[in-house]
Design an enzyme around this catalytic site. Structure first.
Site, PDB file in Angstrom:
ATOM      1  N   HIS A 226      13.948  14.947  -1.088  1.00 28.51           N
ATOM      2  CA  HIS A 226      14.223  13.782  -0.313  1.00 28.51           C
ATOM      3  C   HIS A 226      15.684  13.569  -0.097  1.00 28.51           C
ATOM      4  CE1 HIS A 226      14.135  11.349  -4.542  1.00 28.51           C
ATOM      5  NE2 HIS A 226      15.310  11.126  -3.929  1.00 28.51           N
TER       6      HIS A 226
ATOM      7  N   GLU B 270      11.230  10.012   1.349  1.00 26.12           N
ATOM      8  CA  GLU B 270      10.137  10.952   0.646  1.00 26.12           C
ATOM      9  C   GLU B 270       9.516  11.802   1.717  1.00 26.12           C
ATOM     10  OE1 GLU B 270      10.527  10.898  -2.547  1.00 26.12           O
ATOM     11  OE2 GLU B 270      10.346   9.107  -3.448  1.00 26.12           O
TER      12      GLU B 270
END
EC number: 3.5.99.6
Length: 252
Positions: free
Chosen positions: A139, A144
């Site tokens: 990330h 994410e």
């Protein structure tokens, strides 16, 4: 994409601190995208030394932080507001507060705050330099795996791996916020120049995926291949075997 192993966190951080200092010295109205976390501690320590030594005028420098935990007040010791004050803005107290931009993680309406922060980014225009770290799962910011590449500032549900990785900063894992507000991937790519730092053996796999994997939402950092001006600075532990080591005094 330029990838360099500078040997140690201290050496890499010093080099990037010099790059930030030069940007502020030669472009007094520059716009800097800043990051937080353990990766950045030496960077800010070195930058503060340069600023204090030379008493640089930073009154017109604007800063924009990548992210903030949802649910933490600015005064919370683990908030990124607190981090930035502790690492930079109180150590060199000449930045104009009106030019410091950090998402509010304690807003009443977090979706509205994300929209407001995104408006600020759009109104202010391109950042001259964007500093990034990288998570163990690839990330960047708090974007994410699975985050759309066209994402803008948004609220993120943190993955278990990110929560676990960040638990070292809290008394126990249950205290780690489960959400964050983060610039989106599209916001990050709007910067003119991107500098990513990665240190330690735990970051080596993420760097290897970034360098060798095709662009994929499964590893958000791979999107950096779409940007024309990306620099990655590593230490020995984070560096894949195929990246040569170079000393700072050998660089232009």
């Amino acid at each position: 994409m330029k990838v360099l192993n500078l040997g140690s966190k201290k050496q890499a951080s010093f080099y990037v601190a010099c790059e930030l200092y030069k940007e502020m010295a030669f472009n007094q109205h520059c716009k800097l995208g800043l990051a937080t976390g353990g990766t950045m501690t030496d960077l800010y320590e070195q930058l503060v030394k340069l600023l204090n030594k030379n008493q640089l005028n930073v009154d017109n420098v604007s800063t924009f932080n990548l992210d903030e935990y949802v649910g933490l007040t600015a005064s919370h010791p683990q908030s990124y507001h607190y981090y930035m004050d502790d690492m930079l803005f109180k150590q060199y107290p000449y930045f104009n507060r009106k030019n410091i931009h950090i998402p509010n993680g304690d807003a009443y309406d977090m979706n509205a705050e994300a929209s407001t922060y995104n408006d600020v980014l759009e109104q202010q225009g391109q950042r001259d330099i964007q500093i990034l770290g990288i998570g163990e799962n690839g990330h960047i910011g708090f974007n994410e795996p699975g985050t759309p590449f066209d994402s803008v500032t948004h609220i993120v549900d943190l993955t278990e791996s990110t929560i676990k990785a960040n638990s070292r900063y809290f008394e126990n894992e249950d205290d780690v916020p489960k959400q964050a507000i983060s610039m989106g991937l599209a916001n990050i790519l709007q910067a003119k120049r991107i500098i990513l730092l990665a240190f330690g053996e735990k970051k080596r796999a993420a760097i290897t995926h970034l360098l060798n994997q095709e662009i994929s939402v499964d590893v958000p950092a791979t999107l950096l291949h779409k940007h024309p001006n990306v620099e990655i600075y590593l230490d020995d532990e984070a560096c894949p075997k195929n990246v040569a080591k170079i000393h700072v005094d050998e660089m232009d």
